[in-house]
Each structure stands twice: as structure tokens, then as C-alpha cells.
Motif scaffolding. Structure first.
Motif, PDB file in Angstrom:
ATOM      1  N   GLU A 123       0.936  -1.230   0.008  1.00 14.19           N
ATOM      2  CA  GLU A 123      -0.138  -0.687  -0.094  1.00 14.19           C
ATOM      3  C   GLU A 123       1.280   1.010   0.361  1.00 14.19           C
ATOM      4  O   GLU A 123       0.636   2.352   0.334  1.00 14.19           O
ATOM      5  CB  GLU A 123      -0.646   0.005   1.240  1.00 14.19           C
ATOM      6  N   LEU A 124       2.268   1.274  -0.527  1.00 12.94           N
ATOM      7  CA  LEU A 124       3.528   2.248  -0.215  1.00 12.94           C
ATOM      8  C   LEU A 124       2.503   3.393  -1.657  1.00 12.94           C
ATOM      9  O   LEU A 124       2.375   2.617  -2.256  1.00 12.94           O
ATOM     10  CB  LEU A 124       4.889   1.937  -0.592  1.00 12.94           C
ATOM     11  N   PRO A 125       2.080   4.490  -1.014  1.00 10.41           N
ATOM     12  CA  PRO A 125       1.981   5.054  -2.235  1.00 10.41           C
ATOM     13  C   PRO A 125       3.045   5.223  -3.306  1.00 10.41           C
ATOM     14  O   PRO A 125       3.954   5.093  -3.358  1.00 10.41           O
ATOM     15  CB  PRO A 125       1.356   6.716  -1.610  1.00 10.41           C
ATOM     16  N   GLN A 126       2.952   5.193  -4.927  1.00  8.65           N
ATOM     17  CA  GLN A 126       3.610   5.453  -6.227  1.00  8.65           C
ATOM     18  C   GLN A 126       3.676   5.705  -6.738  1.00  8.65           C
ATOM     19  O   GLN A 126       4.577   6.351  -7.571  1.00  8.65           O
ATOM     20  CB  GLN A 126       2.806   3.674  -6.879  1.00  8.65           C
ATOM     21  N   ARG A 127       2.765   7.250  -6.426  1.00 14.40           N
ATOM     22  CA  ARG A 127       3.300   9.021  -7.101  1.00 14.40           C
ATOM     23  C   ARG A 127       3.040   9.668  -5.903  1.00 14.40           C
ATOM     24  O   ARG A 127       2.512   9.853  -4.950  1.00 14.40           O
ATOM     25  CB  ARG A 127       1.861   8.892  -7.738  1.00 14.40           C
ATOM     26  N   ASP A 172       4.817   9.866 -11.070  1.00 17.18           N
ATOM     27  CA  ASP A 172       5.438   8.733 -10.440  1.00 17.18           C
ATOM     28  C   ASP A 172       6.583   8.295  -9.513  1.00 17.18           C
ATOM     29  O   ASP A 172       7.689   9.423  -9.702  1.00 17.18           O
ATOM     30  CB  ASP A 172       5.583   7.487 -12.149  1.00 17.18           C
ATOM     31  N   ILE A 173       6.747   7.556  -8.302  1.00 12.53           N
ATOM     32  CA  ILE A 173       7.981   7.576  -7.622  1.00 12.53           C
ATOM     33  C   ILE A 173       8.634   6.293  -8.929  1.00 12.53           C
ATOM     34  O   ILE A 173       8.216   5.485  -8.762  1.00 12.53           O
ATOM     35  CB  ILE A 173       7.745   7.027  -6.123  1.00 12.53           C
ATOM     36  N   PRO A 174       9.800   6.228  -9.179  1.00  8.37           N
ATOM     37  CA  PRO A 174      10.450   5.663  -9.467  1.00  8.37           C
ATOM     38  C   PRO A 174      10.823   4.296  -8.309  1.00  8.37           C
ATOM     39  O   PRO A 174      10.039   3.795  -7.119  1.00  8.37           O
ATOM     40  CB  PRO A 174      12.354   6.538  -9.285  1.00  8.37           C
ATOM     41  N   TYR A 175      10.747   3.062  -9.231  1.00  9.70           N
ATOM     42  CA  TYR A 175      10.554   2.198  -8.200  1.00  9.70           C
ATOM     43  C   TYR A 175      11.781   1.452  -7.163  1.00  9.70           C
ATOM     44  O   TYR A 175      11.648   1.252  -6.639  1.00  9.70           O
ATOM     45  CB  TYR A 175      10.774   1.122 -10.117  1.00  9.70           C
ATOM     46  N   GLU A 176      12.650   2.231  -8.111  1.00 11.85           N
ATOM     47  CA  GLU A 176      14.004   2.148  -7.181  1.00 11.85           C
ATOM     48  C   GLU A 176      13.815   3.021  -6.086  1.00 11.85           C
ATOM     49  O   GLU A 176      14.513   2.786  -5.334  1.00 11.85           O
ATOM     50  CB  GLU A 176      15.713   2.658  -7.472  1.00 11.85           C
ATOM     51  N   ILE A 177      13.435   4.610  -5.645  1.00 12.94           N
ATOM     52  CA  ILE A 177      13.071   5.329  -4.489  1.00 12.94           C
ATOM     53  C   ILE A 177      12.377   4.625  -3.710  1.00 12.94           C
ATOM     54  O   ILE A 177      12.053   4.101  -2.707  1.00 12.94           O
ATOM     55  CB  ILE A 177      12.598   6.027  -5.068  1.00 12.94           C
ATOM     56  N   HIS A 225       8.514  15.555  -2.372  1.00 12.70           N
ATOM     57  CA  HIS A 225       8.758  14.154  -2.046  1.00 12.70           C
ATOM     58  C   HIS A 225       8.100  13.616  -0.638  1.00 12.70           C
ATOM     59  O   HIS A 225       7.344  12.208  -0.433  1.00 12.70           O
ATOM     60  CB  HIS A 225      10.439  14.492  -1.867  1.00 12.70           C
ATOM     61  N   GLN A 226       8.056  14.998  -0.274  1.00 12.89           N
ATOM     62  CA  GLN A 226       8.119  14.571   1.692  1.00 12.89           C
ATOM     63  C   GLN A 226       5.484  14.024   0.844  1.00 12.89           C
ATOM     64  O   GLN A 226       5.403  13.698   2.561  1.00 12.89           O
ATOM     65  CB  GLN A 226       7.809  15.621   1.925  1.00 12.89           C
ATOM     66  N   LEU A 255      -0.007  11.506   2.035  1.00 16.41           N
ATOM     67  CA  LEU A 255      -0.963  10.339   1.448  1.00 16.41           C
ATOM     68  C   LEU A 255      -0.890   8.925   2.237  1.00 16.41           C
ATOM     69  O   LEU A 255      -1.663   8.471   1.947  1.00 16.41           O
ATOM     70  CB  LEU A 255      -0.057   9.623  -0.153  1.00 16.41           C
ATOM     71  N   GLU A 256       0.336   8.567   2.753  1.00 16.68           N
ATOM     72  CA  GLU A 256      -0.231   6.853   3.346  1.00 16.68           C
ATOM     73  C   GLU A 256      -0.894   7.686   4.599  1.00 16.68           C
ATOM     74  O   GLU A 256      -1.611   6.742   4.774  1.00 16.68           O
ATOM     75  CB  GLU A 256       1.128   6.857   4.025  1.00 16.68           C
ATOM     76  N   THR A 257      -1.027   8.942   5.282  1.00 11.30           N
ATOM     77  CA  THR A 257      -1.538   9.422   6.033  1.00 11.30           C
ATOM     78  C   THR A 257      -3.412   8.646   5.782  1.00 11.30           C
ATOM     79  O   THR A 257      -3.909   9.032   7.024  1.00 11.30           O
ATOM     80  CB  THR A 257      -1.807  10.123   6.588  1.00 11.30           C
ATOM     81  N   GLN A 258      -3.457   9.792   4.489  1.00 12.11           N
ATOM     82  CA  GLN A 258      -5.192   9.362   4.335  1.00 12.11           C
ATOM     83  C   GLN A 258      -5.685   8.374   4.131  1.00 12.11           C
ATOM     84  O   GLN A 258      -6.534   7.712   4.288  1.00 12.11           O
ATOM     85  CB  GLN A 258      -5.131  10.087   2.706  1.00 12.11           C
TER      86      GLN A 258
END
Ligand SMILES: Cc1ncc(COP(=O)(O)O)c(C=O)c1O
Length: 428
Positions: free
Chosen positions: A13-17, A61-66, A234-235, A240-243
């Protein structure tokens, strides 16, 4: 509404964007000013970060590596319901806090450090230079550079460098070189250092030094830990997790609180909720907790430099003046003259409230102690300002009987700041 004490998100469930609020702002961001400084940016900064700085794409998009680096750094981080604290205060409010203190180096700063380091390697840099105030950003960058194989140079505000020896050694253990600022390593530093070798320093001076150092080395880039649009974006992983976590318990905040120095943890936590206020009509109150040492949100909304030596473009922001001296405090990460342009614009449109606590910091550290004895976690001095504001708001609810939902971000832990607690609240 569910009474869960700890609300965890599974790794998938880690946000991907990331959320870029720029297209949803109530007015366009005023552009930076200063031709010479703007032209120097591509030589000083990481290209992808500069691109993100001016992007109008709502989702990036958050790159896969990040994403993988975020998982390694312990994301997603839990949201806790402060059931013990609610009971201790006797409040009718429901209090929730986000746990950025679970970061490997101690704060939220790791979120943008990892992203910036990934992009710096992609672009072929071999070293990053930076400023730090509390030392949390310097440690986060030292950690992230070590993970991706970059060198790291940190200019650290002297007033804090002098008392946080363990944090300095932590940066050095990661392989960073660390200088007290103002230093004799740069022209910008030397001008002040030669007049006063005990100069307390400021974030604005340390930024000038980091910029000058990076401008001399084509393989180095400057990484900033706050203020800029891409750093806040970035922060947004925090908010987004908190939502998603609020969805799990079927609740939603009436009040969102974070401490504010340059605006990165406040922005990261609040911006996704501010997006809801702007696009979905949610009625949430946003409060930035500050120090009376440098209550930048009570300054002027005007163009100003982000650094002391005027190497940066001028940004439209709430500012107290880029060459003003402010008294050092234990929560020194909050001692900065200006606030991020995004948060400043939102404040100017009436979306952000602010509170500033006295320089003796007694109320702040006593509130942190109250939190610690109820919930078990020790907040960083800066984060204690958010804790204080949350407790103060919960006590208002106690008086009125309102059942408000208060969400606050604990941006870091205080394991390396116990000397600050000792001094302010008089431990032996
Ligand atoms: C733990 C912690 N929280 C908050 C801040 C304030 O910075 P910002 O406003 O960028 O979150 C700092 C700055 O050093 C910090 O170390």
C-alpha cells in the motif's frame, strides 16, 4: 469509526506517486526572480529535481528504485491513535499522530534525501553538498548518499554543531564530512567567520556555503532539505499514507498540525489534506507550530533570498529577512527566516493558521514530556512544537466538549537531543 491504537499499512500500500499541489493551488505560484541566480541553477542542482520544481503535473510517479529505498527505510510508517494521551488529558478530542520518528536517522528528512540521491546518481554526480540546522537533514543526506555511493559535505549551523556531538559523529560514521558554519572553507563563510569564529550561524549562511562549495566542483550538486516545491512534493508520501490510514479507521481530521521551519514536514503531512480542502470542499484547519525565535509565517509576504549571501533566486514567501539574526533555540531546525513558497501562498489565501511558542521552550519540552509518558516515544525538539500545539488544541476541546479529530506529525525522534531536554526542563 474504529478505535485502533496502531494503524499500519502493508508494504504493497506504499503510495506509488507523489502529489504535486501546484495545479490545485488557489492561484499560480509567483515565479522566482533574479536572472543570474536562475541561470546558475542547472549547474548547481539535480536536473530531475529542478524539473519537478516547476512541474504542473498533479501526480508524479515514484521510480521503482526509490520505492524500494522507502521500503528499506521502514515505510509505510504507522499512524497511532493517542489513546493514552487522550485519557491523560481528559479530552473529548480524538488524537492521531504519524510516526516519522521511525526513520533510520531520526526524521522525515530521509524521504527527500533518498529521492534526491537517486536522481543525483542517475545524472552522474559523485558528491552532494548541503546545509543543516537541527542536524537531522545532514544526517538524512549522509545516510542516503552512503546507500547510493555518493560523497557528502555538510555545513552545519555552529550553534547546534557545538552541542550535538553524537549526531555529528553519526554523520561521520556514514562517511560525510561535516563543517561548523560559518566556516573558513568558503568565501561566504569566511567573511563572517573571520570577524567572529564563534558566530552562531544560521540556515541561510549554511545554504550559501553549500551552494558555493558545489559551484566550485562540476561533479557536485547542491541538495536542499526544505522550502522548495520538489522537496515538499517528495514529503507528501507522509500525508498520502496518512490519508489511507484514516480510511482504514473511517475517520478524518478536523485539525492537521505539524511544526514548521522551512515547511517540508508540514507540507508533506498537510498538503494531501489541503488538496482535499481545495478540490473536495473538506473543512479542515491547518496549523503550523513555530518558535517565537523565527516565526517566519508572521513575517512579510514578499520576495526574498533563501540564503544569506544572495546566491539563490528570490522567492515569494513569508520572510523575516535573509540576513536577520535569530536567537538559537534547542529546536533550531525551526530557526529559518523564510517559509516555503507553496505554504506561503496557501497562508496568504487564508488556508494556514500559525502559532509560535516562547523562546525559553519550557512549555514545548514539558508538553513533549507529557506526550512521552503517555505514548512512550521521545519527540525531537522541533517535533515537540507540533505535540504542544496538538495538546493545546485537545485541551480546548476538553473545555468545549467538542469531539474534534486532531492529526499531528511527529517529524523526528529525540534520542540525540536529550541534552536539550536536560537543559530546558532541568533534568540532572
Ligand atoms: C525533526 C525536524 N522536524 C522539523 C524540522 C523543520 O524543518 P521543515 O520545516 O523543513 O520540516 C526539522 C529541521 O531541521 C527537523 O529536524
Amino acid at each position: 469509526m474504529k478505535n485502533l491504537r496502531a494503524i499500519h499499512l502493508p508494504p504493497d500500500e506504499l503510495p506509488q506517486r507523489w502529489y504535486n499541489i501546484q495545479p490545485d493551488l488557489p492561484a499560480p505560484l509567483p515565479p522566482p526572480l533574479g536572472d543570474a541566480q536562475i541561470q546558475s541553477l542547472p549547474n548547481l542542482m539535480i536536473g530531475e529535481c529542478l524539473k519537478q520544481e516547476f512541474s504542473n503535473e498533479r501526480w508524479i510517479d515514484i521510480p521503482y528504485e526509490i520505492q524500494q529505498l522507502f521500503l528499506q527505510a521502514g515505510r509505510p510508517r504507522p499512524l497511532f491513535r493517542a489513546l493514552n494521551l487522550e485519557k491523560a488529558l481528559g479530552t473529548s478530542a480524538r488524537m492521531y499522530y504519524k510516526s516519522e520518528f521511525f526513520s533510520p536517522t531520526g526524521s522525515h528528512k530521509v524521504n527527500t534525501a533518498l529521492a534526491q540521491c537517486f536522481y543525483a546518481v542517475e545524472q552522474g554526480f559523485n558528491r552532494l553538498t548541503t546545509e543543516t540546522g537541527a542536524g537531522q537533514w545532514g544526517t538524512a543526506l549522509a545516510y542516503a548518499t552512503s546507500l547510493v555511493g555518493l560523497k557528502c559535505t555538510v555545513y552545519w549551523v555552529r550553534a547546534v554543531y557545538n552541542w550535538k556531538k553524537d549526531r555529528r559523529n553519526l554523520m561521520e560514521l556514514y562517511g560525510a564530512e561535516v563543517f561548523a558554519s560559518p566556516s573558513d572553507k568558503t568565501q561566504a563563510g569566511l567573511e563572517l567567520y573571520s570577524k567572529n569564529p564563534n558566530h552562531n550561524g544560521s540556515l541561510a549562511i549554511a545554504i550559501s556555503e553549500g551552494l558555493e562549495d558545489s559551484s566550485r566542483d562540476p561533479k557536485a550538486a547542491y541538495a536542499l532539505g526544505s522550502v522548495l516545491n520538489h522537496v515538499l512534493m517528495h514529503q507528501t508520501i507522509i500525508g498520502l499514507e496518512t490519508q489511507k490510514q484514516f480510511e482504514i479507521v473511517d475517520d478524518y481530521p478536523d485539525i492537521v498540525i505539524a511544526c514548521l521551519g522551512g515547511g517540508s514536514n508540514f507540507g508533506g503531512f498537510a498538503i494531501p489534506f489541503i488538496g482535499d480542502a481545495l478540490t473536495k470542499g473538506k473543512k479542515t484547519r491547518f496549523i503550523a507550530a513555530q518558535s517565537q525565535s523565527a516565526p517566519n509565517l508572521q513575517g512579510k509576504y514578499a520576495y526574498d533570498f533563501a540564503d544569506h549571501a544572495e546566491k539563490t533566486p528570490q522567492l515569494k514567501m513569508y520572510t523575516l529577512g535573509h540576513q536577520t539574526d535569530f536567537p538559537p533555540i534547542r529546536g533550531d531546525g525551526l530557526r529559518y527566516h523564510g517559509c516555503s513558497p507553496i505554504i506561503s501562498l496557501l497562508r496568504n489565501h487564508g488556508y494556514i493558521d500559525t502559532v509560535a511558542y516562547p523562546i525559553d521552550e519550557k512549555h514545548v519540552f514539558e508538553s513533549a514530556r507529557k506526550f512521552m509518558q503517555a505514548e512512550g516515544f521521545i519527540p525531537a525538539p522541533e517535533s515537540s512544537y507540533a505535540v504542544t500545539c496538538a495538546i493545546d488544541e485537545a485541551l480546548k476541546c476538553k473545555e468545549t466538549g467538542e469531539e474534534k479529530v486532531i492529526a499531528f506529525n511527529i517529524s523526528g525522534h529525540g534520542f540525540l537531543d536529550i541534552e536539550g531536554y536536560r537543559d530546558v526542563i532541568g533534568l540532572k
